[in-house]
Design a protein around this motif. Structure first.
Motif, PDB file in Angstrom:
ATOM      1  N   TYR A  39      -7.314   2.135  -2.251  1.00 28.46           N
ATOM      2  CA  TYR A  39      -6.437   1.044  -1.814  1.00 28.46           C
ATOM      3  C   TYR A  39      -6.098   1.175  -0.338  1.00 28.46           C
ATOM      4  N   MET A  40      -5.950   0.027   0.290  1.00 29.45           N
ATOM      5  CA  MET A  40      -5.536  -0.004   1.693  1.00 29.45           C
ATOM      6  C   MET A  40      -4.265  -0.837   1.819  1.00 29.45           C
ATOM      7  N   ASN A  41      -3.359  -0.365   2.665  1.00 26.38           N
ATOM      8  CA  ASN A  41      -2.288  -1.254   3.107  1.00 26.38           C
ATOM      9  C   ASN A  41      -2.690  -1.767   4.506  1.00 26.38           C
ATOM     10  N   TYR A  42      -1.849  -2.590   5.088  1.00 26.88           N
ATOM     11  CA  TYR A  42      -2.205  -3.178   6.376  1.00 26.88           C
ATOM     12  C   TYR A  42      -2.503  -2.105   7.419  1.00 26.88           C
ATOM     13  N   GLN A  43      -1.672  -1.062   7.413  1.00 28.42           N
ATOM     14  CA  GLN A  43      -1.850  -0.043   8.441  1.00 28.42           C
ATOM     15  C   GLN A  43      -3.155   0.728   8.267  1.00 28.42           C
ATOM     16  N   SER A  44      -3.491   1.067   7.037  1.00 36.99           N
ATOM     17  CA  SER A  44      -4.731   1.819   6.848  1.00 36.99           C
ATOM     18  C   SER A  44      -5.941   0.959   7.180  1.00 36.99           C
ATOM     19  N   ARG A  53     -13.421   5.069  10.753  1.00 34.18           N
ATOM     20  CA  ARG A  53     -13.369   6.084   9.691  1.00 34.18           C
ATOM     21  C   ARG A  53     -12.510   5.525   8.555  1.00 34.18           C
ATOM     22  N   ALA A  54     -13.087   5.511   7.351  1.00 32.59           N
ATOM     23  CA  ALA A  54     -12.379   4.902   6.221  1.00 32.59           C
ATOM     24  C   ALA A  54     -11.070   5.636   5.967  1.00 32.59           C
ATOM     25  N   THR A  55      -9.986   4.884   6.011  1.00 29.80           N
ATOM     26  CA  THR A  55      -8.640   5.424   5.817  1.00 29.80           C
ATOM     27  C   THR A  55      -7.931   4.555   4.798  1.00 29.80           C
ATOM     28  N   TYR A  56      -7.442   5.187   3.751  1.00 31.73           N
ATOM     29  CA  TYR A  56      -6.835   4.468   2.644  1.00 31.73           C
ATOM     30  C   TYR A  56      -5.338   4.773   2.575  1.00 31.73           C
ATOM     31  N   TRP A  57      -4.685   4.126   1.599  1.00 29.71           N
ATOM     32  CA  TRP A  57      -3.305   4.453   1.292  1.00 29.71           C
ATOM     33  C   TRP A  57      -3.302   5.162  -0.058  1.00 29.71           C
ATOM     34  N   ARG A  59      -1.819   6.111  -3.276  1.00 32.71           N
ATOM     35  CA  ARG A  59      -0.707   5.657  -4.118  1.00 32.71           C
ATOM     36  C   ARG A  59       0.008   6.834  -4.765  1.00 32.71           C
ATOM     37  N   SER A  60      -0.724   7.934  -5.006  1.00 32.37           N
ATOM     38  CA  SER A  60      -0.076   9.088  -5.654  1.00 32.37           C
ATOM     39  C   SER A  60       0.747   9.890  -4.646  1.00 32.37           C
ATOM     40  N   ARG A  61       0.243   9.997  -3.443  1.00 31.85           N
ATOM     41  CA  ARG A  61       0.972  10.787  -2.437  1.00 31.85           C
ATOM     42  C   ARG A  61       1.843   9.907  -1.544  1.00 31.85           C
ATOM     43  N   ASN A  62       1.645   8.581  -1.666  1.00 31.79           N
ATOM     44  CA  ASN A  62       2.434   7.655  -0.866  1.00 31.79           C
ATOM     45  C   ASN A  62       2.300   7.920   0.632  1.00 31.79           C
ATOM     46  N   GLU A  63       1.058   8.065   1.050  1.00 32.59           N
ATOM     47  CA  GLU A  63       0.836   8.333   2.477  1.00 32.59           C
ATOM     48  C   GLU A  63      -0.562   7.875   2.877  1.00 32.59           C
ATOM     49  N   LEU A  64      -0.759   7.722   4.172  1.00 36.02           N
ATOM     50  CA  LEU A  64      -2.080   7.410   4.685  1.00 36.02           C
ATOM     51  C   LEU A  64      -3.028   8.559   4.353  1.00 36.02           C
ATOM     52  N   TRP A  65      -4.274   8.195   4.065  1.00 31.18           N
ATOM     53  CA  TRP A  65      -5.240   9.184   3.600  1.00 31.18           C
ATOM     54  C   TRP A  65      -6.579   8.873   4.278  1.00 31.18           C
ATOM     55  N   GLU A  66      -6.868   9.647   5.296  1.00 23.39           N
ATOM     56  CA  GLU A  66      -8.186   9.509   5.927  1.00 23.39           C
ATOM     57  C   GLU A  66      -9.176  10.238   5.048  1.00 23.39           C
ATOM     58  N   LYS A  67     -10.079   9.490   4.471  1.00 20.64           N
ATOM     59  CA  LYS A  67     -11.046  10.060   3.530  1.00 20.64           C
ATOM     60  C   LYS A  67     -11.801  11.200   4.209  1.00 20.64           C
ATOM     61  N   GLY A  68     -11.786  12.351   3.556  1.00 18.56           N
ATOM     62  CA  GLY A  68     -12.515  13.503   4.080  1.00 18.56           C
ATOM     63  C   GLY A  68     -11.743  14.338   5.072  1.00 18.56           C
TER      64      GLY A  68
END
Lengths: 115, 115
Positions: A39-44, A53-57, A59-68
């Motif tokens: 999932y992505m929010n607007y910021q990701s 670089r694919a960056t998601y949101w 949902r479990s950690r409630n934070e931005l998540w740069e894949k890898g």
């Protein structure tokens, strides 16, 4: 520093109003294999468009998540497309290593049967 | 008659607890093109597994939606896979006609740019 990246008004206008989390499909750009859905929010989305670089949101950690970022299994984004009603994204990526945390190349490895 | 179809306990156990609507990616089984993303509830997944015809849950109409029932643009399901955390589905399908209501083959036709 990435905190300052915001989604352009042009792209925001294409997204379905009221949707905060957008499902994003990652597809291997070369083989066509579907790797994962996150999932992505607007910021990701803004960060992904800006950095490539694919960056998601998460949902479990409630934070931005740069894949890898921790695993090294990054996704270099080749293209991003939005669907017809503006509430789903398709990323074509170059996947480094396995997309799945289990070590599988794709997260979709549990068959519910062939028809 | 389809109202009687229920998801097996075996498949239910694989799905992430508490998730009612599962995003389902439809991918062209032959070309690998990602066609659309829609949602399934337990019943629509059960019907899809039983009939081999992709059936979703329409969030806007709040009803079961057999893809192509009105347009004729049906999806014959070749295989279904669940992802590693049990909250997303990947359907490989034989798409009759266009997947998108706009007449495009895929719903993902709005480019947000190549990277």
């Amino acid at each position: 520093m990435t905190m300052a990246i915001e989604l352009s008004a042009q792209v925001s206008a294409l997204l379905k109003a009221g949707v905060e989390l957008i499902p994003a499909i990652a597809q291997d750009a070369q083989t066509g294999e579907v790797l994962m859905l996150a999932y992505m929010n607007y910021q990701s989305l803004a960060i992904t468009l800006e950095t490539g670089r694919a960056t998601y949101w998460s949902r479990s950690r409630n934070e931005l998540w740069e894949k890898g970022a921790t695993s090294g299994h990054t996704q270099k984004v080749i293209s991003i497309a939005l669907d017809c009603d503006g509430d789903a994204l398709l990323l074509k990526v170059e996947q480094t290593g396995a997309a799945c945390h289990t070590g599988d190349h794709t997260c979709f490895h549990t068959s519910l049967g062939d028809q």
